[in-house]
Design an enzyme around this catalytic site. Sequence first.
Site, PDB file in Angstrom:
ATOM      1  N   CYS A 104       0.815  -1.228   0.000  1.00 45.50           N
ATOM      2  CA  CYS A 104       0.000   0.000   0.000  1.00 45.50           C
ATOM      3  C   CYS A 104       0.845   1.274   0.000  1.00 45.50           C
ATOM      4  O   CYS A 104       0.597   2.194  -0.786  1.00 45.50           O
ATOM      5  CB  CYS A 104      -0.970  -0.005   1.176  1.00 45.50           C
ATOM      6  SG  CYS A 104      -0.218   0.089   2.810  1.00 45.50           S
ATOM      7  N   HIS A 159      -2.625   0.729   6.984  1.00 42.58           N
ATOM      8  CA  HIS A 159      -2.956   0.719   5.561  1.00 42.58           C
ATOM      9  C   HIS A 159      -3.208   2.151   5.095  1.00 42.58           C
ATOM     10  O   HIS A 159      -3.573   3.023   5.895  1.00 42.58           O
ATOM     11  CB  HIS A 159      -4.196  -0.138   5.306  1.00 42.58           C
ATOM     12  CG  HIS A 159      -4.452  -0.415   3.853  1.00 42.58           C
ATOM     13  ND1 HIS A 159      -3.654  -1.238   3.101  1.00 42.58           N
ATOM     14  CD2 HIS A 159      -5.418   0.045   3.012  1.00 42.58           C
ATOM     15  CE1 HIS A 159      -4.115  -1.285   1.860  1.00 42.58           C
ATOM     16  NE2 HIS A 159      -5.177  -0.506   1.779  1.00 42.58           N
ATOM     17  N   HIS A 171      -6.044   2.008  -4.005  1.00 43.46           N
ATOM     18  CA  HIS A 171      -4.995   1.504  -3.120  1.00 43.46           C
ATOM     19  C   HIS A 171      -4.525   0.134  -3.591  1.00 43.46           C
ATOM     20  O   HIS A 171      -5.189  -0.518  -4.402  1.00 43.46           O
ATOM     21  CB  HIS A 171      -5.516   1.402  -1.680  1.00 43.46           C
ATOM     22  CG  HIS A 171      -6.695   0.479  -1.499  1.00 43.46           C
ATOM     23  ND1 HIS A 171      -6.834  -0.372  -0.439  1.00 43.46           N
ATOM     24  CD2 HIS A 171      -7.815   0.275  -2.259  1.00 43.46           C
ATOM     25  CE1 HIS A 171      -7.962  -1.047  -0.521  1.00 43.46           C
ATOM     26  NE2 HIS A 171      -8.576  -0.674  -1.626  1.00 43.46           N
TER      27      HIS A 171
END
Length: 216
Positions: A104, A159, A171
């Site tokens: 990410c 994240h 993402h």
Amino acid sequence: MLKRFAPLVPLALVTLLFGCAAHTPAPQQEQNQQVINSVTAQSSSVLLQEAIEQEAASDKELASFGNGKSYQLPVLADSILERGMSLIGTRYRFGGTSEAGFDCSGFIGYLFREEAGMNLPRSTREMINVDAPLVTRSDLKPGDLLFFATNGRRGRVSHAGIYLGDNQFIHSSSRRSGGVRIDSLGDSYWSKTFIEAKRALAMAPDSTPTIVTARK
């Protein structure tokens, strides 16, 4: 305190006047309605003006952020998101920072480096601490960074993604979910794990690459 309850004033007046309407002569009813309309219009005008002033103050603060650097958010956001969309389906790869595979933060770092000349911190734990303006969820703009706590530890970032607009974000999710993809911030999972957002593009350089450091 007065501002907080100001919207309730016309509502209370409406309730009072209509509560007596059944016993009020017709001419008086018309006069009452004119009063209601006048008070409601004035209240709406005041609230609208306050909202405009608050938005202007927010924009001014963001524009002056970064020692007067040019605030190129719209153009840079378009470039970043267009490049990101072209990478949908790229596989998730832990530690990945290239088109061979991304995690990410690697995905975000790659796009900001390639399209905006910004070298963001490598990990989400460092990235969430970049010296950039915090943005409320109601004021999100394309290109803003979104941070989530997805590992079960409340408030601890694990994240990150980039806001697209219309409550959507892009993402590099996970190996199981197919890598780079688009999801909705309105989904219960992402809404529940959302921590905060930052406008890192407010720190974008005019023309040369820069390293954006995290606060200590």
